[in-house]
Motif scaffolding. Structure first.
Motif, PDB file in Angstrom:
ATOM      1  N   GLN A 184      29.471  40.810  37.333  1.00 11.92           N
ATOM      2  CA  GLN A 184      28.971  41.252  36.028  1.00 11.92           C
ATOM      3  C   GLN A 184      27.488  41.592  36.088  1.00 11.92           C
ATOM      4  O   GLN A 184      27.029  42.509  35.409  1.00 11.92           O
ATOM      5  CB  GLN A 184      29.242  40.184  34.968  1.00 11.92           C
ATOM      6  N   TYR A 187      36.288  46.689  33.303  1.00 17.74           N
ATOM      7  CA  TYR A 187      36.588  46.967  34.708  1.00 17.74           C
ATOM      8  C   TYR A 187      37.689  46.055  35.243  1.00 17.74           C
ATOM      9  O   TYR A 187      38.495  46.482  36.080  1.00 17.74           O
ATOM     10  CB  TYR A 187      35.306  46.871  35.546  1.00 17.74           C
ATOM     11  N   LEU A 188      37.758  44.843  34.749  1.00 12.96           N
ATOM     12  CA  LEU A 188      38.877  43.960  35.091  1.00 12.96           C
ATOM     13  C   LEU A 188      40.184  44.535  34.546  1.00 12.96           C
ATOM     14  O   LEU A 188      41.218  44.498  35.225  1.00 12.96           O
ATOM     15  CB  LEU A 188      38.636  42.549  34.540  1.00 12.96           C
ATOM     16  N   ASP A 189      40.133  45.077  33.337  1.00 14.48           N
ATOM     17  CA  ASP A 189      41.314  45.718  32.747  1.00 14.48           C
ATOM     18  C   ASP A 189      41.758  46.916  33.580  1.00 14.48           C
ATOM     19  O   ASP A 189      42.961  47.150  33.751  1.00 14.48           O
ATOM     20  CB  ASP A 189      41.042  46.156  31.311  1.00 14.48           C
ATOM     21  N   ASP A 220      35.606  48.192  41.353  1.00 14.53           N
ATOM     22  CA  ASP A 220      35.727  46.892  42.027  1.00 14.53           C
ATOM     23  C   ASP A 220      34.409  46.127  41.999  1.00 14.53           C
ATOM     24  O   ASP A 220      34.381  44.919  41.765  1.00 14.53           O
ATOM     25  CB  ASP A 220      36.190  47.079  43.472  1.00 14.53           C
ATOM     26  N   ALA A 242      33.741  44.935  38.407  1.00 11.99           N
ATOM     27  CA  ALA A 242      34.706  43.907  38.009  1.00 11.99           C
ATOM     28  C   ALA A 242      34.398  42.568  38.664  1.00 11.99           C
ATOM     29  O   ALA A 242      34.559  41.521  38.046  1.00 11.99           O
ATOM     30  CB  ALA A 242      36.124  44.353  38.353  1.00 11.99           C
ATOM     31  N   SER A 243      33.932  42.602  39.887  1.00 11.09           N
ATOM     32  CA  SER A 243      33.713  41.353  40.616  1.00 11.09           C
ATOM     33  C   SER A 243      32.333  40.757  40.396  1.00 11.09           C
ATOM     34  O   SER A 243      32.114  39.585  40.705  1.00 11.09           O
ATOM     35  CB  SER A 243      33.938  41.568  42.115  1.00 11.09           C
ATOM     36  N   ASN A 269      34.621  43.116  31.332  1.00 18.79           N
ATOM     37  CA  ASN A 269      36.080  43.024  31.217  1.00 18.79           C
ATOM     38  C   ASN A 269      36.780  44.376  31.248  1.00 18.79           C
ATOM     39  O   ASN A 269      37.935  44.468  31.658  1.00 18.79           O
ATOM     40  CB  ASN A 269      36.486  42.256  29.957  1.00 18.79           C
ATOM     41  N   GLN A 297      41.407  47.276  36.793  1.00 21.71           N
ATOM     42  CA  GLN A 297      42.064  46.734  37.981  1.00 21.71           C
ATOM     43  C   GLN A 297      43.476  46.246  37.671  1.00 21.71           C
ATOM     44  O   GLN A 297      44.366  46.347  38.515  1.00 21.71           O
ATOM     45  CB  GLN A 297      41.255  45.572  38.564  1.00 21.71           C
ATOM     46  N   ASN A 298      43.678  45.741  36.474  1.00 20.28           N
ATOM     47  CA  ASN A 298      44.979  45.194  36.072  1.00 20.28           C
ATOM     48  C   ASN A 298      45.884  46.215  35.389  1.00 20.28           C
ATOM     49  O   ASN A 298      46.928  45.850  34.852  1.00 20.28           O
ATOM     50  CB  ASN A 298      44.772  43.987  35.150  1.00 20.28           C
TER      51      ASN A 298
END
Length: 102
Positions: free
Chosen positions: A41, A7-9, A35, A38-39, A5, A11-12
């Motif tokens: 795990q 890495y998702l954060d 990327d 994030a895509s 998460n 990206q966001n």
């Protein structure tokens, strides 16, 4: 929960520290890594394991063999200043004993 998460954060644009956000926003070198992690795990976990294994193989310098760096990525040119700081905290006797025991 230990997951990807972070890495998702990135990206966001939802990170706490600007230094962390720069991994995604300011660097083409690390944007692809963010990327990827994030895509997927599983890719993140695999690379995390490899990184931990590599870190475990590093030899840690202790006592008079190591130094406290002013900039983590650059060795100090004159460590005598930091040697004085260490000795003022732990004492020269304790420091020399710890370096002999390693």
């Amino acid at each position: 929960v230990f997951d990807n998460n972070y890495y998702l954060d990135l990206q966001n644009n939802e990170t706490l520290f600007t230094s962390d956000q720069s991994l995604y926003s300011n660097s083409a070198d690390t944007e692809d890594i963010v990327d990827s992690f994030a895509s997927n795990q599983t890719v993140f976990f695999e690379n995390f394991i490899l990184g931990m294994l590599k870190m475990g193989q590093l030899d840690v310098l202790t006592g008079s063999e190591g130094e406290i760096r002013t900039n983590c990525s650059i060795a100090n040119t004159d460590s005598s200043y930091y040697q004085q700081i260490i000795e003022s905290i732990v004492g020269p006797e304790e420091q020399s004993q710890s370096s002999q025991s390693t």
